[in-house]
Scaffold this motif. Structure first.
Motif, short mmCIF file in Angstrom:
data_model
loop_
_atom_site.label_atom_id
_atom_site.label_comp_id
_atom_site.label_asym_id
_atom_site.label_seq_id
_atom_site.Cartn_x
_atom_site.Cartn_y
_atom_site.Cartn_z
N SER A 70 0.83 -1.22 0.00
CA SER A 70 0.00 0.00 0.00
C SER A 70 0.85 1.26 0.00
CB SER A 70 -0.90 0.02 1.24
OG SER A 70 -0.10 0.17 2.42
N ILE A 71 2.10 1.16 -0.40
CA ILE A 71 3.04 2.28 -0.27
C ILE A 71 2.57 3.54 -0.98
CG2 ILE A 71 4.49 1.69 -2.27
CD1 ILE A 71 6.92 2.45 -0.44
N ASN A 72 1.77 3.41 -2.01
CA ASN A 72 1.31 4.59 -2.76
C ASN A 72 -0.09 5.06 -2.36
OD1 ASN A 72 3.64 4.88 -4.42
ND2 ASN A 72 2.96 3.10 -5.62
N VAL A 73 -0.69 4.41 -1.36
CA VAL A 73 -2.03 4.80 -0.90
C VAL A 73 -1.89 5.98 0.05
CG1 VAL A 73 -4.08 4.11 0.39
CG2 VAL A 73 -2.97 2.47 -1.14
N ILE A 74 -2.62 7.05 -0.21
CA ILE A 74 -2.56 8.26 0.60
C ILE A 74 -3.81 8.37 1.46
CG2 ILE A 74 -2.33 10.77 0.58
CD1 ILE A 74 0.09 9.29 -0.52
N HIS A 75 -3.63 8.56 2.77
CA HIS A 75 -4.77 8.82 3.64
C HIS A 75 -5.30 10.22 3.32
CE1 HIS A 75 -4.93 5.60 6.69
NE2 HIS A 75 -3.64 5.45 6.42
N THR A 76 -6.60 10.33 3.27
CA THR A 76 -7.20 11.64 3.02
C THR A 76 -8.47 11.77 3.82
OG1 THR A 76 -8.23 13.06 1.34
CG2 THR A 76 -8.39 10.69 0.99
#
Length: 292
Positions: free
Chosen positions: A278-284
């Motif tokens: 999930s290294i490219n998943v950004i919390h928003t």
């Protein structure tokens, strides 16, 4: 009436009014749920899932989602998420465990996603124990890993203290939720007012399985030092993993975090293909119009 007396009474009245407001509004301040329609369809690229609904003894429905690994299962990770959104978005982090051969079960707390029921600390603890019991019907406890992220770290610790899972992993845990909120309202009687004290430090000393704590040094919401204090409570069973430069919502964006998970989950860590994480998943904090 002397001026100073009226001033004191005014200040006291304001203090009491704020205390009452904090007591009744804390659910809205603490929980940021995303509600989903009953017919919502979960959909994740390259992920096989199955949806579950558990009816509790008080009539609430706890909605959950199971993510399947490719190949032989190594066990089950019960992933207890943070205080925001729903498993619709949190499901993107299941890949960090399915890639290691683990089934991942994520559930929404009461009032989140498709889950229903009146929310309270006692009710959530009871719901999660029922979920844990259902997992035990399908596999042995030595194949169950509890993963608690932020708010979920307290609930995961409570579950581990009452059961015998394979291990407990805490991601950005707090010493107690009362301590966290006290940073923002230091003069309020929070020990009396707060309905979700979640004293992780009290429950941690009863945990009998290996404990892994992951925390970023730049976490501004829950300071890194809270994990250092927690690690000292049950030190013989606890190992702390430090993500240098990591904040509260971006640990998955660090390669070191995924190496830590490799070390924790595998007796013989393998070379990491970061594209499967999930290294490219950004919390928003913004709501997405996409399904997942």
């Amino acid at each position: 009436m002397p001026y100073w007396v009226s001033t004191v009474l005014l200040i006291l009245g304001i203090y009491i009014a704020i205390s009452i407001a904090l007591y009744y509004l804390q659910d809205y301040m603490l929980f940021k749920p995303e509600k989903l329609p009953e017919d919502f369809l979960f959909d994740y690229e390259n992920q096989e899932t199955k949806e579950y609904n558990l009816e509790t003894r008080d009539g609430a429905i706890i909605n959950g989602l199971r993510f399947f690994p490719k190949g032989e299962s190594q066990g089950v990770v019960l992933y207890l998420k943070g205080n925001s959104k729903s498993i619709k978005g949190w499901g993107k982090f299941a890949v960090d465990f399915t890639r290691h051969g683990y089934n991942v079960l994520m559930v929404d707390y009461r009032g989140f996603g498709k889950s229903t029921g009146k929310r309270s600390q006692k009710a959530i603890k009871r719901d999660l124990q029922e979920v844990y019991n259902k997992i035990k019907e399908r596999t042995s406890e030595d194949r169950i890993i509890l993963y608690g992220r932020s708010l979920g770290s307290g609930f995961a610790t409570k579950l581990a203290s009452l059961n015998n899972p394979k291990m407990l992993i805490l991601d950005a845990p707090y010493y107690s939720l009362t301590k966290v909120t006290a940073r923002y309202a230091p003069f309020m009687p929070l020990s009396i007012l707060i309905k979700y004290p979640l004293p992780t430090y009290k429950w941690l000393k009863y945990v009998q399985c290996p404990i892994h704590i992951i925390h970023g040094t730049h976490d501004k919401l829950i300071p890194y030092k809270s994990s250092v204090k927690l690690a000292q409570i049950n030190s013989k069973l606890t190992k702390i993993h430090t993500v240098i430069g990591g904040g509260h919502k971006n640990l998955n964006n660090f390669e070191s975090y995924h190496k830590m998970l490799d070390d924790i989950l595998n007796s013989q860590p393998k070379t990491i293909d970061l594209e499967t994480t999930s290294i490219n998943v950004i919390h928003t904090s913004k709501k997405s119009k996409n399904k997942a």
